[in-house]
Design a protein around this motif. Structure first.
Motif, PDB file in Angstrom:
ATOM      1  N   VAL A   1       4.389  -1.895   6.447  1.00  0.00           N
ATOM      2  CA  VAL A   1       4.145  -3.103   6.065  1.00  0.00           C
ATOM      3  C   VAL A   1       4.212  -4.130   7.931  1.00  0.00           C
ATOM      4  O   VAL A   1       5.268  -3.444   8.133  1.00  0.00           O
ATOM      5  CB  VAL A   1       5.157  -3.579   5.409  1.00  0.00           C
ATOM      6  CG1 VAL A   1       4.440  -3.131   3.782  1.00  0.00           C
ATOM      7  CG2 VAL A   1       6.121  -4.469   4.829  1.00  0.00           C
TER       8      VAL A   1
ATOM      9  N   ALA B   1      -0.695   3.843   5.465  1.00  0.00           N
ATOM     10  CA  ALA B   1       0.635   3.273   5.870  1.00  0.00           C
ATOM     11  C   ALA B   1       2.037   3.699   5.767  1.00  0.00           C
ATOM     12  O   ALA B   1       2.797   3.034   5.777  1.00  0.00           O
ATOM     13  CB  ALA B   1       0.346   1.812   5.079  1.00  0.00           C
TER      14      ALA B   1
ATOM     15  N   GLN C   1       4.700   1.118  -1.193  1.00  0.00           N
ATOM     16  CA  GLN C   1       3.480  -0.817  -0.534  1.00  0.00           C
ATOM     17  C   GLN C   1       3.967  -2.041  -2.190  1.00  0.00           C
ATOM     18  O   GLN C   1       3.588  -2.006  -3.173  1.00  0.00           O
ATOM     19  CB  GLN C   1       2.284  -0.501  -0.963  1.00  0.00           C
ATOM     20  CG  GLN C   1       2.136   0.024   0.311  1.00  0.00           C
ATOM     21  CD  GLN C   1       2.288  -0.276   1.902  1.00  0.00           C
ATOM     22  OE1 GLN C   1       2.484  -0.833   2.051  1.00  0.00           O
ATOM     23  NE2 GLN C   1       2.391   0.611   2.565  1.00  0.00           N
TER      24      GLN C   1
ATOM     25  N   THR D   1      -0.545   4.627  -2.025  1.00  0.00           N
ATOM     26  CA  THR D   1       0.614   3.428  -1.666  1.00  0.00           C
ATOM     27  C   THR D   1       2.163   4.140  -2.230  1.00  0.00           C
ATOM     28  O   THR D   1       2.627   3.503  -1.737  1.00  0.00           O
ATOM     29  CB  THR D   1       0.527   2.340  -2.894  1.00  0.00           C
ATOM     30  OG1 THR D   1       0.257   2.519  -4.003  1.00  0.00           O
ATOM     31  CG2 THR D   1      -1.125   2.505  -3.016  1.00  0.00           C
TER      32      THR D   1
ATOM     33  N   GLY E   1       3.971  -7.851   4.878  1.00  0.00           N
ATOM     34  CA  GLY E   1       3.780  -7.537   3.705  1.00  0.00           C
ATOM     35  C   GLY E   1       2.912  -6.171   3.324  1.00  0.00           C
ATOM     36  O   GLY E   1       2.179  -5.506   2.813  1.00  0.00           O
ATOM     37  N   ARG E   2       1.803  -6.666   4.114  1.00  0.00           N
ATOM     38  CA  ARG E   2       0.567  -6.044   3.373  1.00  0.00           C
ATOM     39  C   ARG E   2       1.015  -4.744   4.907  1.00  0.00           C
ATOM     40  O   ARG E   2       1.432  -4.367   5.111  1.00  0.00           O
ATOM     41  CB  ARG E   2      -0.619  -6.895   4.300  1.00  0.00           C
ATOM     42  CG  ARG E   2      -1.217  -8.334   4.124  1.00  0.00           C
ATOM     43  CD  ARG E   2      -2.379  -8.472   5.180  1.00  0.00           C
ATOM     44  NE  ARG E   2      -2.177  -8.602   6.485  1.00  0.00           N
ATOM     45  CZ  ARG E   2      -2.211  -8.802   7.660  1.00  0.00           C
ATOM     46  NH1 ARG E   2      -2.730  -7.762   7.793  1.00  0.00           N
ATOM     47  NH2 ARG E   2      -1.488  -8.896   8.479  1.00  0.00           N
ATOM     48  N   ALA E   3      -0.397  -3.693   3.960  1.00  0.00           N
ATOM     49  CA  ALA E   3       0.390  -2.615   4.498  1.00  0.00           C
ATOM     50  C   ALA E   3       0.120  -2.096   5.616  1.00  0.00           C
ATOM     51  O   ALA E   3      -1.040  -3.118   6.403  1.00  0.00           O
ATOM     52  CB  ALA E   3      -0.788  -1.597   4.139  1.00  0.00           C
TER      53      ALA E   3
ATOM     54  N   ILE F   1      10.526  -7.715   1.657  1.00  0.00           N
ATOM     55  CA  ILE F   1      11.305  -7.144   3.355  1.00  0.00           C
ATOM     56  C   ILE F   1      12.159  -7.390   3.844  1.00  0.00           C
ATOM     57  O   ILE F   1      12.555  -5.878   3.816  1.00  0.00           O
ATOM     58  CB  ILE F   1       9.805  -7.908   3.793  1.00  0.00           C
ATOM     59  CG1 ILE F   1       8.428  -7.118   2.781  1.00  0.00           C
ATOM     60  CG2 ILE F   1       9.758  -6.868   4.971  1.00  0.00           C
ATOM     61  CD1 ILE F   1       7.349  -7.399   3.258  1.00  0.00           C
TER      62      ILE F   1
ATOM     63  N   ARG G   1       3.034  -5.028  -1.509  1.00  0.00           N
ATOM     64  CA  ARG G   1       1.777  -5.832  -1.648  1.00  0.00           C
ATOM     65  C   ARG G   1       0.530  -5.194  -1.481  1.00  0.00           C
ATOM     66  O   ARG G   1      -0.819  -5.686  -2.479  1.00  0.00           O
ATOM     67  CB  ARG G   1       1.752  -6.634  -0.616  1.00  0.00           C
ATOM     68  CG  ARG G   1       0.550  -7.931  -0.672  1.00  0.00           C
ATOM     69  CD  ARG G   1       1.032  -8.865   0.353  1.00  0.00           C
ATOM     70  NE  ARG G   1       0.166  -9.754   0.732  1.00  0.00           N
ATOM     71  CZ  ARG G   1      -0.182 -10.687   1.784  1.00  0.00           C
ATOM     72  NH1 ARG G   1       1.025 -10.768   2.382  1.00  0.00           N
ATOM     73  NH2 ARG G   1      -1.311 -11.662   1.525  1.00  0.00           N
ATOM     74  N   THR G   2      -0.032  -4.251  -1.008  1.00  0.00           N
ATOM     75  CA  THR G   2      -1.315  -3.729  -0.683  1.00  0.00           C
ATOM     76  C   THR G   2      -1.555  -2.881  -1.838  1.00  0.00           C
ATOM     77  O   THR G   2      -0.653  -1.549  -1.829  1.00  0.00           O
ATOM     78  CB  THR G   2      -1.444  -2.941   0.210  1.00  0.00           C
ATOM     79  OG1 THR G   2      -1.191  -3.954   1.024  1.00  0.00           O
ATOM     80  CG2 THR G   2      -2.907  -2.263   0.301  1.00  0.00           C
TER      81      THR G   2
END
Length: 431
Positions: free
Chosen positions: A45, A97, A140, A172, A49-51, A426, A142-143
């Motif tokens: 990430v 990711a 994942q 994910t 938090g995005r991938a 995270i 967030r994404t």
């Protein structure tokens, strides 16, 4: 491998021949103590938090020297999908990711822990140099699963077209898969028991409760979301199998979505038994098909192992918890089978299926299939590890603690998110 040959072969005879070929990939008896391997998937990430993007890792990994590069599916591919350092591999997974760290067989958990520490350390250095974070987490945070997140390997594109949107859940999720040596004489029994115990494994290792930017309805979001892949195609098997032929016939009854032909992947869309009827006992084609049936425990003929799949990636401070539990379960399988029959009767599958569904949603708060069942199961695992004489039972300490507190990593993840949002999650789950 082709898809156009016009023969007619009796399917039962083809399955019998296939079972003979398949069984001979495993040793008649164990060659010393069981070895253990690990295929550990890690979400990448960005700090918000995005991938992340696993393709950014190749340059810093290769800069360390000694790395060997592998490209997409066939000769001539231009996209890097894996870098190997000796027997340790770093591979981009179905999601752009997600990085899978493939570790070689180890003689015991101490050796596996040492190999894992070095391998994950190299991964963290590479990710940090690109501003990304490696999480000890099962999904994942967030994404959500999107087509844009899918690694564009040719096989994945073909499977996405065949399976549909549910395929994207794989983009994910991050598992901690364990490979354990098995012998030919125990193949069916071990597979039965390990699938039957999918619920306890999930209850004790769930770590994917926050996904798509919120606390989800599953503590094991990974298992919950992947359950949409098709009837009996993912997760616990529906019944006990009586022989290797019975097991293979069940796998061959599942739809084979695509088949490789040269450098292409062509739609098939029929049960693999239809392929056997026109091609006979083609082991290579069967192994391709089997790879895309994702039961909680599945035999791996390439390695002569059983692969145990239900565990989420574990937190950074407890990296070998799932591997220790899985090894203990395989070592203790005869005692565990006796325990299950004693507590649940001659057909424990209905009760364990209900428990698995509860474990996916509630982890250790799910009602056990019998009072004290998990404590007895973990005790048998500990005894089995102690019998190996390597002091490996110490790796079960996190499992004991989780059972005592009735809390799994997924519960902590949800608390972190509720108290401080994605950044707190995270920070609590990063390497």
């Amino acid at each position: 491998m082709t898809v156009s040959r016009a023969l007619r072969v009796p399917v039962p005879a083809a399955i019998e021949a296939l079972a003979d070929q398949y069984g001979r990939r495993f040793p008649p008896a164990l060659r010393g103590m069981r070895r253990i391997g690990r295929e550990a998937e890690f979400p990448l990430v960005w700090p918000d938090g995005r991938a992340g993007d696993a393709s950014l890792l190749w340059e810093p990994l290769l800069a360390e020297g000694g790395g060997r590069v592998a490209y997409d599916d066939a000769a001539g591919g231009s996209m890097i999908v894996r870098v190997d350092f000796g027997a340790v591999g770093y591979e981009i997974e179905m999601g752009r990711a997600t990085v899978e760290v493939v570790l070689p067989p180890a003689d015991d958990l101490h050796q596996l822990a040492a190999i894992s520490e070095v391998a994950v350390g190299r991964l963290v250095r590479a990710a940090t140099s690109r501003g990304m974070v490696v999480m000890g987490y099962g999904i994942q945070p967030r994404t959500p699963g999107l087509a844009a997140l899918m690694t564009p390997k040719r096989r994945y594109i073909a499977l996405h077209r065949a399976v549909g949107r549910h395929w994207l859940h794989f983009t994910t999720t991050a598992s901690d898969q364990t490979q354990v040596d098995v012998a030919r004489s125990e193949l069916v029994d071990v597979t039965n028991v390990m699938n039957l115990l999918a619920g306890p494994i999930i209850a004790l290792t769930a770590n994917s409760s926050v996904y798509a930017g919120r606390v989800g309805r599953f503590v094991s979001g990974r298992e919950g979301l992947l359950g949409t892949l098709g009837r009996h195609r993912h997760g616990m098997t529906p019944r006990r199998f009586t022989s290797l032929e019975d097991w293979l016939a069940f796998i061959c009854g599942q739809t084979c979505h695509v088949l490789p032909r040269g450098r292409r992947f062509v739609p098939y869309g029929r049960p693999f038994a239809a392929y056997l009827a026109t091609h006979g006992p083609d082991l290579k084609a069967y192994l391709w098909h089997e790879h895309y049936v994702w039961h909680s425990a599945r035999l791996r003929a390439h390695h002569a192992t059983i692969e145990i799949r239900p565990a989420c990636q574990q937190p950074p401070d407890q990296p070998l918890a799932a591997a220790a539990l899985s090894l203990g379960l395989v070592e203790a399988w005869p005692s565990l089978w006796a325990l299950v029959r004693d507590r649940l009767g001659p057909d424990p599958w209905p009760a364990m299926k209900i428990y698995r569904a509860g474990a996916i949603r509630r982890g250790l708060r799910a009602r056990e299939p019998a009072p004290g069942f998990l404590a007895e199961l973990v005790a048998l695992c500990e005894e089995a590890l102690r019998r190996r004489g390597r002091g490996e039972e110490t790796f079960l300490q996190p499992i004991h603690h989780r059972l005592e507190m009735r809390q799994v990593p997924a519960d902590r993840a949800a608390r972190l998110f509720r108290s401080g949002g994605i950044l707190a999650l995270i920070d609590g789950m990063k390497f």
